[in-house]
Design a protein around this motif. Structure first.
Motif, short mmCIF file in Angstrom:
data_model
loop_
_atom_site.label_atom_id
_atom_site.label_comp_id
_atom_site.label_asym_id
_atom_site.label_seq_id
_atom_site.Cartn_x
_atom_site.Cartn_y
_atom_site.Cartn_z
N CYS A 64 0.98 -1.25 0.03
CA CYS A 64 0.02 -0.01 -0.11
C CYS A 64 0.98 1.34 0.03
CB CYS A 64 -0.90 -0.10 1.12
SG CYS A 64 -2.07 -1.44 1.38
N ILE A 65 1.83 1.22 0.68
CA ILE A 65 2.93 2.46 0.87
C ILE A 65 3.44 3.28 -0.67
CG2 ILE A 65 3.43 2.01 3.14
CD1 ILE A 65 6.10 1.51 1.93
N SER A 66 3.53 2.35 -1.54
CA SER A 66 3.82 2.84 -2.68
C SER A 66 2.75 3.97 -3.35
CB SER A 66 4.12 1.92 -3.88
OG SER A 66 2.88 1.27 -4.28
N CYS A 67 1.64 3.77 -2.99
CA CYS A 67 0.44 4.95 -3.54
C CYS A 67 0.10 5.71 -2.35
CB CYS A 67 -0.66 4.32 -4.06
SG CYS A 67 -0.21 3.28 -5.43
N HIS A 68 -0.22 5.19 -1.23
CA HIS A 68 -0.80 5.90 -0.12
C HIS A 68 0.16 6.48 0.99
CE1 HIS A 68 -5.07 4.59 -0.88
NE2 HIS A 68 -4.29 3.27 -1.15
N GLY A 69 1.37 6.43 0.66
CA GLY A 69 2.43 7.01 1.42
C GLY A 69 2.99 5.95 2.56
N ASP A 70 4.10 6.45 3.12
CA ASP A 70 4.78 5.60 4.23
C ASP A 70 3.82 5.49 5.29
OD1 ASP A 70 7.16 4.93 2.86
OD2 ASP A 70 8.25 6.82 3.92
N ASP A 71 3.30 6.74 5.78
CA ASP A 71 2.54 6.60 6.86
C ASP A 71 0.57 6.43 6.59
OD1 ASP A 71 1.86 9.01 5.51
OD2 ASP A 71 2.36 10.43 7.18
N LEU A 72 0.65 5.98 5.23
CA LEU A 72 -0.78 5.74 4.68
C LEU A 72 -1.83 7.00 4.78
CD1 LEU A 72 -1.39 1.94 6.06
CD2 LEU A 72 -0.34 2.85 3.81
N LYS A 73 -1.02 8.10 4.92
CA LYS A 73 -1.85 9.21 5.05
C LYS A 73 -2.25 10.15 3.55
CE LYS A 73 -1.33 10.44 9.94
NZ LYS A 73 -0.70 11.55 10.71
N GLY A 74 -1.88 9.34 2.52
CA GLY A 74 -2.23 9.67 1.13
C GLY A 74 -1.12 10.15 0.42
N GLY A 75 -1.22 10.29 -0.69
CA GLY A 75 0.09 10.67 -1.64
C GLY A 75 -0.22 10.62 -3.15
N GLY A 76 0.06 11.73 -3.71
CA GLY A 76 -0.57 11.58 -5.08
C GLY A 76 -1.95 11.49 -5.31
N SER A 77 -2.42 10.68 -6.00
CA SER A 77 -3.88 10.64 -6.36
C SER A 77 -4.54 9.74 -5.38
CB SER A 77 -4.04 10.38 -7.82
OG SER A 77 -3.79 8.91 -8.04
N ALA A 78 -3.60 9.09 -4.34
CA ALA A 78 -4.32 8.03 -3.63
C ALA A 78 -4.63 8.71 -2.22
CB ALA A 78 -3.25 7.15 -3.14
#
Length: 124
Positions: A64-78
């Protein structure tokens, strides 16, 4: 005595061929070493206990972290996975069917699916 202008070129060619031969020998050795390391890694993955297979933090770190970020707080379009307000069953449905840019079927094992769905539903 006159110097032959071709001698330096012959020396460069001989040196280059020698270097190519030497590097190919090193490459063969490294290829075997890499193959041995791959076999050890594969064996190590087979020997993992079932506890790590259903560890939601490990699974989300891998998937999941590749899209949602290391802390799963979102990133990019995720979007962020924290505080979604979704119940475990709703998260499970998204994991199975996908949503928006998220592909379906990222988790194949039911125990992984249950663990990750509960983990994400409980994120605050």
């Amino acid at each position: 005595m006159k110097k032959n202008p071709i001698v330096p070129y012959l020396l460069i060619i001989a040196f280059g061929l020698g270097l190519i031969f030497y590097m190919s020998l090193i490459g063969v050795d490294k290829k075997q070493e890499a193959k041995n390391n791959d076999a050890k890694t594969e064996q190590g993955e087979k020997n993992k206990g079932s506890a790590s297979e259903t560890d939601p933090k490990a699974i989300t770190s891998a998937k999941c972290i590749s899209c949602h970020g290391d802390d799963l707080k979102g990133g990019g379009s995720a979007p962020s996975l924290h505080g979604t307000g979704l119940k475990t069953d709703a998260v499970k449905k998204i994991l199975v069917e996908g949503r928006g840019g998220m592909p379906a079927g990222l988790l194949s094992d039911d125990s992984e699916l249950d663990a990750v769905a509960k983990y994400i539903a409980d994120l605050k």
